[in-house]
Design an enzyme around this catalytic site. Structure first.
Site, PDB file in Angstrom:
ATOM      1  N   GLU B  78      90.120   2.640  56.985  1.00  0.00           N
ATOM      2  CA  GLU B  78      90.568   1.365  56.417  1.00  0.00           C
ATOM      3  C   GLU B  78      89.989   1.169  55.022  1.00  0.00           C
ATOM      4  OE1 GLU B  78      89.654  -1.892  59.024  1.00  0.00           O
ATOM      5  OE2 GLU B  78      91.500  -1.596  60.145  1.00  0.00           O
ATOM      6  N   ARG B  81      91.672   2.848  51.934  1.00  0.00           N
ATOM      7  CA  ARG B  81      92.944   2.323  51.435  1.00  0.00           C
ATOM      8  C   ARG B  81      92.726   1.509  50.150  1.00  0.00           C
ATOM      9  NH1 ARG B  81      97.419   2.011  53.805  1.00  0.00           N
ATOM     10  NH2 ARG B  81      97.902   2.074  51.609  1.00  0.00           N
ATOM     11  N   ARG B  83      92.071   1.489  46.656  1.00  0.00           N
ATOM     12  CA  ARG B  83      92.175   2.578  45.682  1.00  0.00           C
ATOM     13  C   ARG B  83      91.644   2.227  44.303  1.00  0.00           C
ATOM     14  NH1 ARG B  83      98.414   2.394  46.359  1.00  0.00           N
ATOM     15  NH2 ARG B  83      97.656   0.284  46.737  1.00  0.00           N
ATOM     16  N   GLU B  90      82.592  11.378  50.742  1.00  0.00           N
ATOM     17  CA  GLU B  90      82.328  11.267  52.173  1.00  0.00           C
ATOM     18  C   GLU B  90      81.918  12.609  52.753  1.00  0.00           C
ATOM     19  OE1 GLU B  90      85.756  10.131  54.485  1.00  0.00           O
ATOM     20  OE2 GLU B  90      84.617  10.139  56.357  1.00  0.00           O
ATOM     21  N   ARG B 162      86.938  20.415  64.522  1.00  0.00           N
ATOM     22  CA  ARG B 162      86.784  18.961  64.405  1.00  0.00           C
ATOM     23  C   ARG B 162      88.032  18.179  64.821  1.00  0.00           C
ATOM     24  NH1 ARG B 162      87.967  17.164  58.323  1.00  0.00           N
ATOM     25  NH2 ARG B 162      89.693  18.587  57.948  1.00  0.00           N
ATOM     26  N   ARG B 180      84.836  -6.791  40.265  1.00  0.00           N
ATOM     27  CA  ARG B 180      86.180  -7.284  40.529  1.00  0.00           C
ATOM     28  C   ARG B 180      86.779  -6.594  41.766  1.00  0.00           C
ATOM     29  NH1 ARG B 180      91.339  -6.961  36.327  1.00  0.00           N
ATOM     30  NH2 ARG B 180      92.531  -8.654  37.268  1.00  0.00           N
ATOM     31  N   ARG B 189      88.554  -8.253  53.598  1.00  0.00           N
ATOM     32  CA  ARG B 189      87.823  -7.659  54.715  1.00  0.00           C
ATOM     33  C   ARG B 189      86.767  -8.589  55.304  1.00  0.00           C
ATOM     34  NH1 ARG B 189      91.414  -3.767  56.229  1.00  0.00           N
ATOM     35  NH2 ARG B 189      91.944  -2.448  54.451  1.00  0.00           N
TER      36      ARG B 189
END
Lengths: 235, 235, 235, 235
Positions: B78, B81, B83, B90, B162, B180, B189
């Site tokens: 989530e 997303r 961008r 990660e 995996r 911003r 969120r």
């Protein structure tokens, strides 16, 4: 009515609004274990060179360089075509009366272009051409500034009066970028024999880019070294 | 074979890779003379509130906050997303063997959704439901981890093995944003009665957002105050 | 309880939601008079090749290709790291019960990686390794799906129950991009001996990229030809 | 030496380079089952209104509108501050000799600003003020154009000679956006009593925005209706 003619441009790093380092780039890469042999060896320069060569660009985004740029409007116009990873705030001709400072090419600015579009070469130009340039610039700037002032004196809004100001008028803007976006800018806005992909920037934006390159090299020395070594291609 | 079950998520500010301040935001706005009365008064909180209320967003981009997030894969999905103005690195399941740490809802995680899609309300769930959740999670995680290990032991590549790992598996990532972009994330969120536009985030990403909000409020206190005061709408 | 095992992925062009052409790219370039000799000659292939070689990327943004992608979650995860010039909508495990369809490597999927991180080479693997892979996948998927169903049957919310579903679960998403962003994706997610910068994509996302490349070549044939000719470097 | 004075600006939709529809937006939303009650009912207007009200913006990105804009440079400058979801190609003063066409406010353009910065109100201005504006514009434009021509005649490069051209000089550019980015532009560059967040655009860019709004309303009628109904806030 006094106007000021200048031939210089500048980008000044705001060191107080700059973050990141070669070490932080390595830290971001290591969370992925990108380039894990180099990562494990603990050697930052090897890891950074690995990331650059293999175009693993994302670790180079975890940092920030912020600059105050002083340059004519035509440079700001080219600059702000760079959209991704860049943030800007510029002096507004709507909100504020502009300054009577204008860009004029000096004697060292080559005036004559030769060759094909997109790959122009420049030659110096004759003394006569430099005289024409100097007086044409000065005359047009004085007239434009006079018309601007006349409208402001008549109570006409700044956003209307500024229509007559030339693209050679100086402006100021903050330009903030991450190292990856800055490298992309440098690859397009400097000309170098070491570049894998040759660029043909206009000289005035290249002078801004050179200031930025010096500040970048001092702040992220290993990243800068890898950028140059790998043909000045942004990862 | 031991696996670890956790119910917490976290975002930890990397204070060493953070730049900017309320003062820097004002500095960027003042180059444009945005909100010039407030600008001239020298009062930062008035200027920042003006910028927020009028949705002049660009001055809020000249800063950086960098976080290390530890959360299950479904939260990372989530998160990424988002961008614009965000950068990520990660842990890679291709380059590295993952850890046997998995997310399980604790007793305080409401399990039952009611209401319309997109506006779900959650209720606590019965003890029986919590038992089903706990044992279903634990069983599936153990089996998946066993299959993963079995394939690795057989010499099969990590990127293939995996496949069987659940989206509840923990991952780590660096997430770096400007103020911003962070406000935009927070507006979507987190759930708040003070929000002009109500959002219905999943609880686990909201917990990450809350950590970020605390760090943001401490680093950019006037900006944060203006964000809340203006209905938590990102400028 | 029946689950479906698949080994294929796909990207299907939505021809009804696609715009632009080689001619439109030329039209955009000509407004700037980029490459003006080629521009004036009226020859599209020369102009497009000029733009590609000199990395004038912006004309390649005035077009759109929209795809429906069917692939496992781990492919969607890699895909959505592409942020610029891409738009996505994906099946939501919060709003909808997912399908019991899972990815399993077939006999032609090489299972064993060799070499250095980031530059892995793959070899086929033995029959025994393929058997381990097949049964480990099938077993873990069945167990996970059972746990998911058990939780849904107990009235637990979809967004909680899905935690146990593996990253090999199939998902669907629309992915829409302009030609420039698509070329950038192709340069990183396909492996080619003709590439100036070699990439090492995971095989499953490369299969999605190959579908996209075929559709791209059919829709923008001159642009595609110039992309390949210039070392598959996105402009 | 003849120059042309104009007071109009325009944005012309390139219908041949436009893609998407209200139906395609619904299709993208349905893959996620966003707003599933509305989705299932098969009613597009309800679904689109749901997405807009809840600020589910991503489905509105799967489409493209491409415009040719003719406007003075100061409008292009404001326009190109819109970075996300927009692509541009503009006439280049480096590659091509510019045209002697310049913007002058007509009698209906209010000339006098009152009120606070950022919230200016405009009044018409007196006949005398309109005369000053007209003659100041015409004089400055003529002089600037003369200086430009004089330098070109002397063999000085276009990229140098153009320094003296005013920001009121007309330029042309292609501007291509998805519906979400276009709505964001409209929310900031038009002034409307129906807007939740009031904007104070300069009149000349608003005139471009109005052309775009008309084309947008005709191409995506349900999306447009929902945009207006929900306070002209881009999702």
């Amino acid at each position: 009515m006094t106007i000021t003619l200048r031939s210089d441009v500048s980008a000044t790093l705001d060191a107080d609004n700059t973050a990141g380092s070669d070490a932080k780039i390595c830290q971001a890469a290591r969370v992925s274990t990108l380039g894990s042999a180099a990562a494990e060896s603990g050697e930052a320069s090897g890891l950074i060179n690995y990331l650059m060569r293999h175009r693993h660009g994302s670790p180079f985004e975890h940092g920030q360089l912020s600059f105050l740029v002083e340059a004519p409007i035509f440079v700001a116009r080219e600059f702000m075509r760079h959209r991704i990873g860049w943030s800007y705030n510029e002096t507004s001709g709507r909100y504020k009366e502009l300054e009577p400072t204008f860009y004029t090419p000096d004697r060292w600015r080559p005036l004559v272009q030769e060759g094909k579009p997109g790959e122009y070469q420049f030659t110096q130009g004759t003394n006569e051409q430099h005289d024409v340039a100097r007086w044409s610039h000065a005359g047009a700037y004085r007239w434009s500034w006079g018309a601007y002032q006349e409208m402001l004196d008549a109570g006409i809004a700044r956003e209307v009066a500024r229509n007559v100001l030339p693209v050679g008028t100086y402006t100021s803007f903050y330009a903030t970028a991450n190292p990856r976006a800055l490298m992309h800018f440098l690859s397009l806005r400097t000309q170098s024999d070491e570049a894998t992909f040759r660029s043909f920037p206009q000289q005035e934006i290249e002078a801004v880019a050179v200031d930025m390159e010096v500040a970048f090299a001092a702040t992220f020395p290993l990243t800068y070294e890898a950028f140059v070594k790998n043909g000045r291609v942004a990862p």
